[in-house]
Design an enzyme around this catalytic site. Structure first.
Site, PDB file in Angstrom:
ATOM      1  N   GLY A  33      50.234  30.843  24.718  1.00  0.00           N
ATOM      2  CA  GLY A  33      49.185  31.305  23.816  1.00  0.00           C
ATOM      3  C   GLY A  33      49.526  32.624  23.188  1.00  0.00           C
ATOM      4  CG  ASN A  34      47.924  33.741  19.699  1.00  0.00           C
ATOM      5  OD1 ASN A  34      46.890  34.366  19.450  1.00  0.00           O
ATOM      6  ND2 ASN A  34      48.082  32.465  19.364  1.00  0.00           N
ATOM      7  NE  ARG A  35      49.795  40.580  24.575  1.00  0.00           N
ATOM      8  CZ  ARG A  35      49.692  40.549  25.888  1.00  0.00           C
ATOM      9  NH1 ARG A  35      48.492  40.457  26.447  1.00  0.00           N
ATOM     10  NH2 ARG A  35      50.766  40.606  26.645  1.00  0.00           N
TER      11      ARG A  35
END
Ligand code: CTP
Ligand code: CA
Length: 235
Positions: A33-35
Protein backbone atom coordinates in the site's frame (compact mmCIF):
# COMPACT_ATOMS: atom_id res chain seq x y z
CA UNK A 1 -11.03 29.37 -0.18
CA UNK A 2 -14.64 29.96 -0.95
CA UNK A 3 -16.62 30.69 2.20
CA UNK A 4 -20.26 30.82 3.23
CA UNK A 5 -21.12 32.67 0.04
CA UNK A 6 -19.89 29.88 -2.22
CA UNK A 7 -20.65 30.28 -5.88
CA UNK A 8 -23.04 27.52 -6.94
CA UNK A 9 -21.16 26.97 -10.19
CA UNK A 10 -21.43 23.17 -9.90
CA UNK A 11 -25.18 23.13 -9.15
CA UNK A 12 -26.89 20.28 -10.99
CA UNK A 13 -23.52 18.64 -11.72
CA UNK A 14 -22.49 15.15 -10.69
CA UNK A 15 -18.90 14.72 -9.53
CA UNK A 16 -16.96 11.57 -8.66
CA UNK A 17 -13.82 11.92 -6.56
CA UNK A 18 -11.45 9.11 -5.61
CA UNK A 19 -9.39 9.58 -2.46
CA UNK A 20 -6.94 7.71 -0.28
CA UNK A 21 -4.61 4.93 -1.36
CA UNK A 22 -5.34 1.46 -2.67
CA UNK A 23 -4.04 -1.69 -0.95
CA UNK A 24 -3.22 -4.98 -2.61
CA UNK A 25 -3.40 -8.11 -0.47
CA UNK A 26 -0.44 -10.46 -0.04
CA UNK A 27 -2.22 -12.74 2.39
CA UNK A 28 -5.18 -12.33 4.78
CA UNK A 29 -3.28 -9.91 7.03
CA UNK A 30 -0.73 -8.18 4.79
CA UNK A 31 -0.85 -5.79 1.88
CA UNK A 32 1.16 -3.56 -0.47
CA UNK A 33 0.00 0.00 0.00
CA UNK A 34 0.93 3.65 0.31
CA UNK A 35 0.70 6.44 2.85
CA UNK A 36 -1.95 8.60 1.18
CA UNK A 37 -4.36 9.87 3.87
CA UNK A 38 -7.11 10.91 1.46
CA UNK A 39 -7.19 14.49 2.75
CA UNK A 40 -6.82 16.19 -0.65
CA UNK A 41 -9.54 14.06 -2.24
CA UNK A 42 -11.84 14.70 0.72
CA UNK A 43 -11.21 18.45 0.45
CA UNK A 44 -12.18 18.21 -3.23
CA UNK A 45 -15.38 16.31 -2.49
CA UNK A 46 -16.38 18.83 0.19
CA UNK A 47 -15.52 21.84 -2.03
CA UNK A 48 -17.52 20.36 -4.94
CA UNK A 49 -20.53 19.76 -2.66
CA UNK A 50 -20.32 23.34 -1.34
CA UNK A 51 -20.34 24.60 -4.91
CA UNK A 52 -23.60 22.72 -5.52
CA UNK A 53 -22.52 19.35 -6.95
CA UNK A 54 -23.85 15.92 -6.07
CA UNK A 55 -20.74 13.95 -5.15
CA UNK A 56 -19.66 10.33 -4.91
CA UNK A 57 -16.47 9.90 -2.88
CA UNK A 58 -14.71 6.60 -3.60
CA UNK A 59 -12.57 6.34 -0.49
CA UNK A 60 -9.72 3.84 -0.54
CA UNK A 61 -8.61 2.97 2.99
CA UNK A 62 -9.41 6.40 4.38
CA UNK A 63 -9.53 6.68 8.17
CA UNK A 64 -13.18 6.68 9.28
CA UNK A 65 -12.70 9.89 11.28
CA UNK A 66 -11.71 11.82 8.13
CA UNK A 67 -14.76 10.88 6.06
CA UNK A 68 -17.09 13.84 5.38
CA UNK A 69 -20.64 13.90 6.69
CA UNK A 70 -22.45 15.96 4.05
CA UNK A 71 -25.92 15.36 2.59
CA UNK A 72 -24.63 15.79 -0.98
CA UNK A 73 -21.69 13.38 -0.59
CA UNK A 74 -22.18 9.61 -0.90
CA UNK A 75 -19.16 7.73 0.43
CA UNK A 76 -18.15 4.38 -1.04
CA UNK A 77 -15.37 2.61 0.79
CA UNK A 78 -13.01 0.42 -1.19
CA UNK A 79 -9.72 -1.34 -0.59
CA UNK A 80 -8.04 -2.65 -3.75
CA UNK A 81 -7.37 -1.02 -7.12
CA UNK A 82 -9.88 -3.39 -8.74
CA UNK A 83 -12.55 -2.28 -6.27
CA UNK A 84 -11.69 1.39 -6.77
CA UNK A 85 -11.86 0.95 -10.55
CA UNK A 86 -15.34 -0.65 -10.32
CA UNK A 87 -16.66 2.02 -7.94
CA UNK A 88 -15.32 4.92 -10.03
CA UNK A 89 -16.58 3.50 -13.31
CA UNK A 90 -20.05 2.68 -11.89
CA UNK A 91 -20.53 6.15 -10.41
CA UNK A 92 -18.68 7.77 -13.30
CA UNK A 93 -21.04 6.45 -15.98
CA UNK A 94 -23.47 9.29 -15.24
CA UNK A 95 -21.01 11.89 -13.99
CA UNK A 96 -20.09 15.29 -15.41
CA UNK A 97 -16.69 15.20 -13.70
CA UNK A 98 -14.33 12.48 -12.43
CA UNK A 99 -11.34 13.46 -10.31
CA UNK A 100 -8.73 10.77 -9.59
CA UNK A 101 -7.12 12.07 -6.41
CA UNK A 102 -6.42 8.59 -5.01
CA UNK A 103 -2.90 7.20 -4.89
CA UNK A 104 -3.39 4.02 -6.89
CA UNK A 105 -0.99 1.11 -6.31
CA UNK A 106 0.92 0.70 -9.57
CA UNK A 107 1.50 -2.99 -8.90
CA UNK A 108 -0.24 -5.87 -7.14
CA UNK A 109 1.02 -9.26 -6.02
CA UNK A 110 0.12 -11.85 -8.68
CA UNK A 111 -1.14 -14.19 -6.00
CA UNK A 112 -2.70 -13.53 -2.63
CA UNK A 113 -2.53 -16.61 -0.45
CA UNK A 114 -5.59 -17.76 1.52
CA UNK A 115 -3.38 -18.50 4.52
CA UNK A 116 -0.84 -16.34 6.29
CA UNK A 117 2.62 -16.50 4.72
CA UNK A 118 4.99 -18.28 7.12
CA UNK A 119 8.69 -17.67 7.54
CA UNK A 120 11.14 -20.54 7.24
CA UNK A 121 14.89 -21.13 7.52
CA UNK A 122 15.08 -21.10 3.70
CA UNK A 123 14.22 -17.40 3.75
CA UNK A 124 11.40 -15.60 1.97
CA UNK A 125 10.04 -16.36 -1.47
CA UNK A 126 10.21 -13.42 -3.88
CA UNK A 127 6.91 -11.63 -4.46
CA UNK A 128 5.83 -11.61 -8.08
CA UNK A 129 4.05 -8.42 -9.14
CA UNK A 130 1.62 -7.57 -11.93
CA UNK A 131 0.88 -4.06 -13.21
CA UNK A 132 -2.50 -2.60 -12.26
CA UNK A 133 -4.78 -1.02 -14.84
CA UNK A 134 -4.37 2.74 -15.17
CA UNK A 135 -7.84 3.88 -14.12
CA UNK A 136 -7.30 7.50 -15.16
CA UNK A 137 -5.86 6.67 -18.60
CA UNK A 138 -8.78 4.28 -19.20
CA UNK A 139 -11.32 6.96 -18.23
CA UNK A 140 -9.63 9.44 -20.54
CA UNK A 141 -9.63 6.93 -23.42
CA UNK A 142 -13.15 5.49 -22.89
CA UNK A 143 -15.11 8.64 -22.06
CA UNK A 144 -17.97 7.08 -20.08
CA UNK A 145 -20.15 10.08 -20.93
CA UNK A 146 -19.79 12.67 -23.72
CA UNK A 147 -18.38 15.98 -22.51
CA UNK A 148 -17.26 14.47 -19.23
CA UNK A 149 -14.32 16.28 -17.60
CA UNK A 150 -11.62 13.79 -16.52
CA UNK A 151 -9.09 15.07 -13.99
CA UNK A 152 -5.89 13.56 -12.60
CA UNK A 153 -3.41 14.40 -9.87
CA UNK A 154 0.34 14.09 -10.00
CA UNK A 155 2.84 14.60 -7.20
CA UNK A 156 6.19 15.23 -8.83
CA UNK A 157 9.73 16.13 -7.85
CA UNK A 158 12.28 17.73 -10.12
CA UNK A 159 15.31 15.64 -11.11
CA UNK A 160 18.15 15.64 -13.61
CA UNK A 161 15.78 14.75 -16.48
CA UNK A 162 13.47 17.71 -15.90
CA UNK A 163 11.75 20.04 -13.45
CA UNK A 164 8.34 19.48 -11.84
CA UNK A 165 6.42 21.10 -14.69
CA UNK A 166 8.31 19.17 -17.36
CA UNK A 167 7.41 15.90 -15.64
CA UNK A 168 3.83 17.15 -15.21
CA UNK A 169 3.56 18.07 -18.88
CA UNK A 170 4.82 14.67 -19.98
CA UNK A 171 2.32 12.96 -17.66
CA UNK A 172 -0.56 15.17 -18.86
CA UNK A 173 0.12 14.16 -22.46
CA UNK A 174 0.59 10.49 -21.57
CA UNK A 175 -2.62 10.23 -19.54
CA UNK A 176 -4.89 12.15 -21.91
CA UNK A 177 -6.96 13.57 -19.03
CA UNK A 178 -8.59 16.95 -19.63
CA UNK A 179 -6.88 18.42 -16.57
CA UNK A 180 -3.92 17.34 -14.47
CA UNK A 181 -3.22 18.94 -11.09
CA UNK A 182 0.53 18.89 -10.54
CA UNK A 183 1.84 19.13 -6.99
CA UNK A 184 5.46 19.83 -6.20
CA UNK A 185 6.49 17.57 -3.34
CA UNK A 186 9.48 17.10 -1.12
CA UNK A 187 11.02 20.56 -1.43
CA UNK A 188 11.42 23.45 0.92
CA UNK A 189 10.62 26.40 -1.29
CA UNK A 190 11.50 28.90 1.41
CA UNK A 191 8.09 30.54 1.49
CA UNK A 192 7.42 29.57 5.07
CA UNK A 193 4.25 27.67 5.71
CA UNK A 194 2.72 27.12 2.29
CA UNK A 195 1.41 23.59 2.71
CA UNK A 196 0.32 22.95 -0.88
CA UNK A 197 0.99 24.31 -4.29
CA UNK A 198 -0.68 23.17 -7.45
CA UNK A 199 -0.41 23.95 -11.15
CA UNK A 200 -3.30 22.84 -13.35
CA UNK A 201 -2.37 21.65 -16.85
CA UNK A 202 -4.58 20.73 -19.78
CA UNK A 203 -4.06 17.66 -21.97
CA UNK A 204 -1.45 19.51 -24.04
CA UNK A 205 0.49 20.47 -20.92
CA UNK A 206 -0.51 24.15 -21.05
CA UNK A 207 -0.99 25.90 -17.69
CA UNK A 208 -4.71 26.65 -17.16
CA UNK A 209 -4.76 27.27 -13.41
CA UNK A 210 -2.73 27.77 -10.28
CA UNK A 211 -3.41 27.55 -6.58
CA UNK A 212 -1.65 27.46 -3.25
CA UNK A 213 -2.49 27.32 0.43
CA UNK A 214 -4.58 24.79 2.30
CA UNK A 215 -5.95 21.62 0.70
CA UNK A 216 -9.31 23.45 0.54
CA UNK A 217 -7.65 26.30 -1.39
CA UNK A 218 -6.03 23.83 -3.79
CA UNK A 219 -9.39 22.06 -4.22
CA UNK A 220 -11.13 25.34 -5.12
CA UNK A 221 -8.39 26.32 -7.57
CA UNK A 222 -8.77 22.98 -9.34
CA UNK A 223 -12.58 23.21 -9.32
CA UNK A 224 -12.32 26.70 -10.85
CA UNK A 225 -10.57 25.10 -13.83
CA UNK A 226 -13.15 22.27 -13.89
CA UNK A 227 -16.10 24.70 -13.82
CA UNK A 228 -14.55 26.69 -16.66
CA UNK A 229 -14.18 23.49 -18.68
CA UNK A 230 -17.81 22.55 -18.06
CA UNK A 231 -18.97 25.99 -19.16
CA UNK A 232 -16.88 25.74 -22.32
CA UNK A 233 -18.08 22.26 -23.29
CA UNK A 234 -21.79 22.59 -22.46
CA UNK A 235 -22.72 25.72 -24.38
N1 CTP B 1 -3.68 6.59 -11.57
C1 CTP B 1 -4.69 5.70 -11.92
N2 CTP B 1 -4.42 4.36 -12.00
C2 CTP B 1 -3.17 3.90 -11.79
C3 CTP B 1 -2.14 4.79 -11.44
C4 CTP B 1 -2.42 6.14 -11.34
O1 CTP B 1 -5.83 6.14 -12.12
N3 CTP B 1 -2.94 2.59 -11.90
C5 CTP B 1 -3.99 8.04 -11.50
C6 CTP B 1 -3.83 8.67 -10.13
O2 CTP B 1 -5.02 8.60 -9.39
C7 CTP B 1 -3.47 10.11 -10.49
C8 CTP B 1 -2.72 9.98 -11.81
O3 CTP B 1 -3.09 8.70 -12.35
O4 CTP B 1 -4.63 10.87 -10.73
C9 CTP B 1 -1.24 10.09 -11.72
O5 CTP B 1 -0.73 9.09 -10.88
P1 CTP B 1 0.83 8.84 -10.84
O6 CTP B 1 1.13 7.76 -9.87
O7 CTP B 1 1.49 10.17 -10.68
O8 CTP B 1 1.07 8.39 -12.35
P2 CTP B 1 1.64 7.05 -12.96
O9 CTP B 1 1.09 6.98 -14.35
O10 CTP B 1 1.36 5.89 -12.08
O11 CTP B 1 3.18 7.32 -13.10
P3 CTP B 1 4.41 7.08 -12.06
O12 CTP B 1 5.29 6.11 -12.73
O13 CTP B 1 5.03 8.45 -11.94
O14 CTP B 1 3.85 6.58 -10.75
CA1 CA C 1 1.97 5.70 -9.87
Amino acid sequence: AHGWNDVQDLAGRTVVVSAGGTREPLDPVRFLGNRSSGRQGIALAVAAARRGATVTLAAANVDESLLPDHPAIAVERVETTAELRSAVRAAGAGADVIVMAAAVADFRPVASTAHKIKKSDAGPEPIELAQNPDILAELAADRLRPGQVVVGFAAETGDETGDVLAHGRAKARRKGADLLAVNEVGTDRGFGDVPNEVTVLDADGAVVGQGSGSKADVADALLDAVAERLRATTT
